[in-house]
Design a protein around this motif. Sequence first.
Motif, PDB file in Angstrom:
ATOM      1  N   ASN A  43       0.487  -1.049   0.050  1.00 21.45           N
ATOM      2  CA  ASN A  43      -0.087   0.225  -0.019  1.00 21.45           C
ATOM      3  C   ASN A  43       0.885   1.048  -0.119  1.00 21.45           C
ATOM      4  OD1 ASN A  43      -2.746  -1.337   0.518  1.00 21.45           O
ATOM      5  ND2 ASN A  43      -1.654  -1.917   2.773  1.00 21.45           N
ATOM      6  N   THR A  49      -0.905   5.723   4.200  1.00 22.48           N
ATOM      7  CA  THR A  49      -1.637   6.494   4.122  1.00 22.48           C
ATOM      8  C   THR A  49      -3.092   6.213   5.036  1.00 22.48           C
ATOM      9  OG1 THR A  49      -2.396   5.785   2.436  1.00 22.48           O
ATOM     10  CG2 THR A  49      -0.779   7.388   1.857  1.00 22.48           C
ATOM     11  N   ALA A 107      -5.517   5.397   3.529  1.00 22.09           N
ATOM     12  CA  ALA A 107      -5.817   3.381   1.831  1.00 22.09           C
ATOM     13  C   ALA A 107      -5.437   2.632   2.872  1.00 22.09           C
ATOM     14  CB  ALA A 107      -5.513   3.996   0.878  1.00 22.09           C
ATOM     15  N   THR A 162       1.288  14.279  -2.918  1.00 20.59           N
ATOM     16  CA  THR A 162       0.168  12.354  -3.050  1.00 20.59           C
ATOM     17  C   THR A 162       1.457  11.757  -2.224  1.00 20.59           C
ATOM     18  OG1 THR A 162       0.532  12.459  -4.861  1.00 20.59           O
ATOM     19  CG2 THR A 162      -2.019  13.486  -4.038  1.00 20.59           C
ATOM     20  N   SER A 219      -0.171   6.947  -6.279  1.00 17.24           N
ATOM     21  CA  SER A 219      -1.568   6.776  -5.319  1.00 17.24           C
ATOM     22  C   SER A 219      -2.131   8.542  -5.383  1.00 17.24           C
ATOM     23  CB  SER A 219      -1.761   6.480  -3.755  1.00 17.24           C
ATOM     24  OG  SER A 219      -1.599   7.067  -3.358  1.00 17.24           O
ATOM     25  N   ASP A 220      -3.199   8.757  -5.104  1.00 15.79           N
ATOM     26  CA  ASP A 220      -4.363   9.823  -4.688  1.00 15.79           C
ATOM     27  C   ASP A 220      -3.919   9.984  -2.865  1.00 15.79           C
ATOM     28  OD1 ASP A 220      -4.242  10.086  -7.743  1.00 15.79           O
ATOM     29  OD2 ASP A 220      -6.267   8.561  -8.232  1.00 15.79           O
ATOM     30  N   GLU A 221      -3.836   9.635  -2.687  1.00 15.71           N
ATOM     31  CA  GLU A 221      -3.814   9.599  -1.136  1.00 15.71           C
ATOM     32  C   GLU A 221      -2.759  10.573  -0.575  1.00 15.71           C
ATOM     33  OE1 GLU A 221      -5.486   8.029   1.265  1.00 15.71           O
ATOM     34  OE2 GLU A 221      -6.699   7.453  -0.662  1.00 15.71           O
TER      35      GLU A 221
END
Length: 268
Positions: free
Chosen positions: A18, A22, A24, A85, A89-91
């Motif tokens: 992952n 984050t 997520a 980010t 990712s877009d996190e």
Amino acid sequence: MGRTHPHVIAHRGYAADNAENTVAAMRAAASDDRTDAIEIDARATSDDRVIVFHDDDLSRLTDAPPAVSDTPVWELSYDEISGYTIGDSDEPIPLLTEVLAAIPDSVGVNLELKHPGCGGLQFGEVDDDDARSAAGDRWRPFVTRALAVATDTDHDLLVSSFYEGALAATRAVDPAVPVAPLVADDVESGIDLADRYDAAAIHPPLDALLDESGTTTAAGDQLLDRAHTADRRINAWTVTTQQEAHALAQAGVDGLIAESPHVVSGDS
């Protein structure tokens, strides 16, 4: 002590699988039934926000431009970094409050305290009582903020750090919070710190416990024996393979700080 099946602690929310540290990652790690706890990294920003981020700067993990990415995190405000980010990712880089909200209360939290940006911090054990007191004072503002957030939840919390000042400040701010010294290569120092702060656990690197063949070293046996005699857990970092996880379980460690839950796949 000496569990046959050690607890599995998701390193940065299972960083191999992952986008590390984050929201997520927390949700993904917590949803895996092999996860007992999640390890996260707390840092300070220049405007006294507590974020969850591992590195001193943004260069490895984000696409921030050099003017930002090469600046220490503690010299940047949260507004200056919150738009970047993690990895592909877009996190975004999250606040500690957001990360803890994403972790169910049933999953434990290992909060590692990273460099908060103040000067005069000494890595590892500090030399004498006066220096320890001063180190704790330097850490206290950051630790106070971090613990105010972390203890406002119902998580089973463990605070760890490579810095004695962080452990001293944690003890001063909230003596009820369990602590664990993180050990780089000086195992004896880790034992001394655990004794000094009545630590609940010690976190050594796996190569302090195992040799290249996966056999427990004499120093590893001694560390495990001394920790367990004092009713302290040994949580080893960072576990990346099933072979390492199996060898550490056979050695008698209590926790595996793991890059992926798959390190325990196939365990019986």
